[in-house]
Scaffold this motif. Structure first.
Motif, PDB file in Angstrom:
ATOM      1  N   ALA A  52     116.543  -8.847  11.868  1.00  0.00           N
ATOM      2  CA  ALA A  52     115.205  -8.318  12.106  1.00  0.00           C
ATOM      3  C   ALA A  52     115.101  -6.906  11.536  1.00  0.00           C
ATOM      4  O   ALA A  52     116.114  -6.206  11.355  1.00  0.00           O
ATOM      5  CB  ALA A  52     114.898  -8.312  13.599  1.00  0.00           C
ATOM      6  N   THR A  53     113.871  -6.477  11.252  1.00  0.00           N
ATOM      7  CA  THR A  53     113.673  -5.147  10.667  1.00  0.00           C
ATOM      8  C   THR A  53     114.175  -4.044  11.595  1.00  0.00           C
ATOM      9  O   THR A  53     114.631  -2.996  11.137  1.00  0.00           O
ATOM     10  CB  THR A  53     112.184  -4.900  10.357  1.00  0.00           C
ATOM     11  OG1 THR A  53     111.406  -5.213  11.515  1.00  0.00           O
ATOM     12  CG2 THR A  53     111.725  -5.762   9.201  1.00  0.00           C
ATOM     13  N   ASP A  54     114.080  -4.266  12.902  1.00  0.00           N
ATOM     14  CA  ASP A  54     114.529  -3.263  13.871  1.00  0.00           C
ATOM     15  C   ASP A  54     115.914  -3.613  14.428  1.00  0.00           C
ATOM     16  O   ASP A  54     116.224  -3.282  15.576  1.00  0.00           O
ATOM     17  CB  ASP A  54     113.526  -3.124  15.006  1.00  0.00           C
ATOM     18  CG  ASP A  54     113.236  -4.447  15.708  1.00  0.00           C
ATOM     19  OD1 ASP A  54     113.683  -5.509  15.201  1.00  0.00           O
ATOM     20  OD2 ASP A  54     112.587  -4.431  16.769  1.00  0.00           O
ATOM     21  N   ILE A  77     125.020  -2.489   4.073  1.00  0.00           N
ATOM     22  CA  ILE A  77     124.417  -3.804   3.866  1.00  0.00           C
ATOM     23  C   ILE A  77     123.003  -3.701   3.285  1.00  0.00           C
ATOM     24  O   ILE A  77     122.546  -4.615   2.590  1.00  0.00           O
ATOM     25  CB  ILE A  77     124.408  -4.651   5.156  1.00  0.00           C
ATOM     26  CG1 ILE A  77     123.577  -3.991   6.261  1.00  0.00           C
ATOM     27  CG2 ILE A  77     125.821  -4.891   5.644  1.00  0.00           C
ATOM     28  CD1 ILE A  77     123.503  -4.803   7.533  1.00  0.00           C
ATOM     29  N   LYS A  78     122.322  -2.596   3.542  1.00  0.00           N
ATOM     30  CA  LYS A  78     120.966  -2.450   2.996  1.00  0.00           C
ATOM     31  C   LYS A  78     120.982  -2.014   1.533  1.00  0.00           C
ATOM     32  O   LYS A  78     120.125  -2.423   0.743  1.00  0.00           O
ATOM     33  CB  LYS A  78     120.171  -1.444   3.825  1.00  0.00           C
ATOM     34  CG  LYS A  78     119.772  -1.958   5.199  1.00  0.00           C
ATOM     35  CD  LYS A  78     118.958  -0.930   5.966  1.00  0.00           C
ATOM     36  CE  LYS A  78     118.511  -1.461   7.308  1.00  0.00           C
ATOM     37  NZ  LYS A  78     117.729  -0.460   8.086  1.00  0.00           N
ATOM     38  N   LEU A  79     121.928  -1.154   1.183  1.00  0.00           N
ATOM     39  CA  LEU A  79     122.055  -0.684  -0.203  1.00  0.00           C
ATOM     40  C   LEU A  79     120.730  -0.157  -0.751  1.00  0.00           C
ATOM     41  O   LEU A  79     120.389  -0.356  -1.925  1.00  0.00           O
ATOM     42  CB  LEU A  79     122.579  -1.809  -1.099  1.00  0.00           C
ATOM     43  CG  LEU A  79     124.034  -2.239  -0.858  1.00  0.00           C
ATOM     44  CD1 LEU A  79     124.368  -3.448  -1.731  1.00  0.00           C
ATOM     45  CD2 LEU A  79     124.989  -1.089  -1.172  1.00  0.00           C
ATOM     46  N   ILE A  83     113.267  -3.764   2.664  1.00  0.00           N
ATOM     47  CA  ILE A  83     113.199  -4.996   3.460  1.00  0.00           C
ATOM     48  C   ILE A  83     111.767  -5.152   3.958  1.00  0.00           C
ATOM     49  O   ILE A  83     111.329  -4.454   4.870  1.00  0.00           O
ATOM     50  CB  ILE A  83     114.197  -4.939   4.630  1.00  0.00           C
ATOM     51  CG1 ILE A  83     115.618  -4.776   4.104  1.00  0.00           C
ATOM     52  CG2 ILE A  83     114.087  -6.190   5.492  1.00  0.00           C
ATOM     53  CD1 ILE A  83     116.657  -4.541   5.167  1.00  0.00           C
ATOM     54  N   ASP A  84     111.038  -6.055   3.319  1.00  0.00           N
ATOM     55  CA  ASP A  84     109.639  -6.260   3.704  1.00  0.00           C
ATOM     56  C   ASP A  84     109.290  -7.741   3.728  1.00  0.00           C
ATOM     57  O   ASP A  84     108.241  -8.170   3.238  1.00  0.00           O
ATOM     58  CB  ASP A  84     108.703  -5.499   2.761  1.00  0.00           C
ATOM     59  CG  ASP A  84     108.861  -5.919   1.301  1.00  0.00           C
ATOM     60  OD1 ASP A  84     109.761  -6.730   1.014  1.00  0.00           O
ATOM     61  OD2 ASP A  84     108.066  -5.462   0.463  1.00  0.00           O
ATOM     62  N   ALA A  85     110.165  -8.532   4.305  1.00  0.00           N
ATOM     63  CA  ALA A  85     109.932  -9.968   4.405  1.00  0.00           C
ATOM     64  C   ALA A  85     108.799 -10.258   5.390  1.00  0.00           C
ATOM     65  O   ALA A  85     108.494  -9.443   6.280  1.00  0.00           O
ATOM     66  CB  ALA A  85     111.205 -10.683   4.854  1.00  0.00           C
ATOM     67  N   ARG A 158     113.639 -13.343  -0.810  1.00  0.00           N
ATOM     68  CA  ARG A 158     113.028 -13.254   0.525  1.00  0.00           C
ATOM     69  C   ARG A 158     112.895 -11.823   1.018  1.00  0.00           C
ATOM     70  O   ARG A 158     112.193 -11.559   1.991  1.00  0.00           O
ATOM     71  CB  ARG A 158     113.864 -14.053   1.535  1.00  0.00           C
ATOM     72  CG  ARG A 158     113.881 -15.544   1.272  1.00  0.00           C
ATOM     73  CD  ARG A 158     114.391 -16.275   2.489  1.00  0.00           C
ATOM     74  NE  ARG A 158     114.297 -17.713   2.351  1.00  0.00           N
ATOM     75  CZ  ARG A 158     114.282 -18.559   3.369  1.00  0.00           C
ATOM     76  NH1 ARG A 158     114.355 -18.110   4.600  1.00  0.00           N
ATOM     77  NH2 ARG A 158     114.188 -19.857   3.179  1.00  0.00           N
ATOM     78  N   ARG A 159     113.611 -10.911   0.388  1.00  0.00           N
ATOM     79  CA  ARG A 159     113.587  -9.494   0.766  1.00  0.00           C
ATOM     80  C   ARG A 159     113.974  -9.292   2.219  1.00  0.00           C
ATOM     81  O   ARG A 159     113.301  -8.611   2.993  1.00  0.00           O
ATOM     82  CB  ARG A 159     112.207  -8.885   0.484  1.00  0.00           C
ATOM     83  CG  ARG A 159     111.812  -8.955  -0.979  1.00  0.00           C
ATOM     84  CD  ARG A 159     110.457  -8.361  -1.231  1.00  0.00           C
ATOM     85  NE  ARG A 159     110.064  -8.511  -2.619  1.00  0.00           N
ATOM     86  CZ  ARG A 159     108.903  -8.091  -3.119  1.00  0.00           C
ATOM     87  NH1 ARG A 159     108.013  -7.503  -2.323  1.00  0.00           N
ATOM     88  NH2 ARG A 159     108.617  -8.268  -4.393  1.00  0.00           N
TER      89      ARG A 159
END
Length: 262
Positions: A52-54, A77-79, A83-85, A158-159
């Motif tokens: 999840a985003t949070d 992991i985000k690099l 992230i805007d799925a 999927r972002r």
């Protein structure tokens, strides 16, 4: 006697073929697990989970070392991906809301023999919306965070951050208590930024000891305040380490405790 020898060779050949088949099968299975070093025990499935985003940290243990480790794990992991799925399109049961960490011991003294074992379950059997990590010490938890980061992938299409092959159950502990890396700056000067990156990268392979060979007959790049002329033996004035530089490697300002000097 001839029959006995023939039977012996037939059994030997069959055992060799069977052994090779099992070895190939085992190697094929292990090739699916992209974790380094390979944990002591691994089981996995074929489902996909999404962070999840949070996605956040919850724990029974309040520790700056743990919180910093979690932040570093997220950065890895985000690099810097965006992230805007469209999370409304995902099945809610496939979303991981966070990682819950349970640490048994409050002792944060890192020394030879410290328990660095951990158990990681993704998702948690009790709370499927969370991953679960338990460890005896905060240092085992840090290894578990590193392993969790290796389970996560960023999907360009999927972002979103994905965890493949779930559910995961990983039980691990270091095979060797002393897992060191040597850098030799007496013969090959390394800037401070490079040394710090080396220390950060050691965590990726779960190493726990840095041996810094600072001085030797080839050069003496370290400042010794009581003997101020010693570092005149450096390769050049720009290839030196001040006493403050050395202290920053041993006791980084952002940490409350010094790293092990074993």
């Amino acid at each position: 006697m001839v029959v006995s020898e023939s039977l012996f060779y037939a059994v030997a050949v069959a055992a060799l073929v069977l052994g090779n088949t099992l070895a190939v099968s085992s190697a094929s299975e292990n090739s699916k697990v992209k974790i380094w070093p390979m944990p002591a025990s691994v089981s996995y499935g074929n489902a996909h989970l999404y962070l999840a985003t949070d996605f956040g940290l919850s724990s029974n243990y309040k520790s700056q070392i743990l919180e910093d480790g979690f932040d570093r794990m997220l950065a890895v992991i985000k690099l810097d991906h965006v992230i805007d799925a469209n999370f409304s399109a995902f099945n809610h049961s496939s979303l991981l809301q966070g990682l819950h960490i349970v640490v048994s011991s409050p002792n944060e003294q890192l020394q030879y023999g410290t328990d660095e074992s951990y158990k990681l379950m993704v998702p948690s059997p009790e709370k499927p919306g969370y991953a679960h990590l338990e460890a005896k010490t905060v240092y085992g938890a840090l290894h578990g965070l590193q392993t969790f980061s290796q389970l996560c992938y960023f999907s360009i299409t999927r972002r979103v951050l994905e965890v493949h092959m779930s559910p995961w159950t990983i039980i691990d502990q270091p095979r060797f208590p002393y897992r060191g890396l040597l850098i030799d700056t007496s013969r090959h000067y390394l800037p401070m930024t490079v040394i710090k990156k080396v220390i950060d990268s050691m965590s990726y392979a779960k190493l726990n000891v840095l041996h810094w060979h600072i001085v030797d007959t080839q050069s003496f790049p370290l400042e010794i305040p009581s003997y101020p002329k010693l570092w005149d033996g450096a390769y050049s004035p720009s290839e030196r380490y001040s006493a403050a530089d050395a202290a920053e490697v041993l006791c980084p300002k952002k940490r409350n405790k010094c790293i092990s000097r074993n």
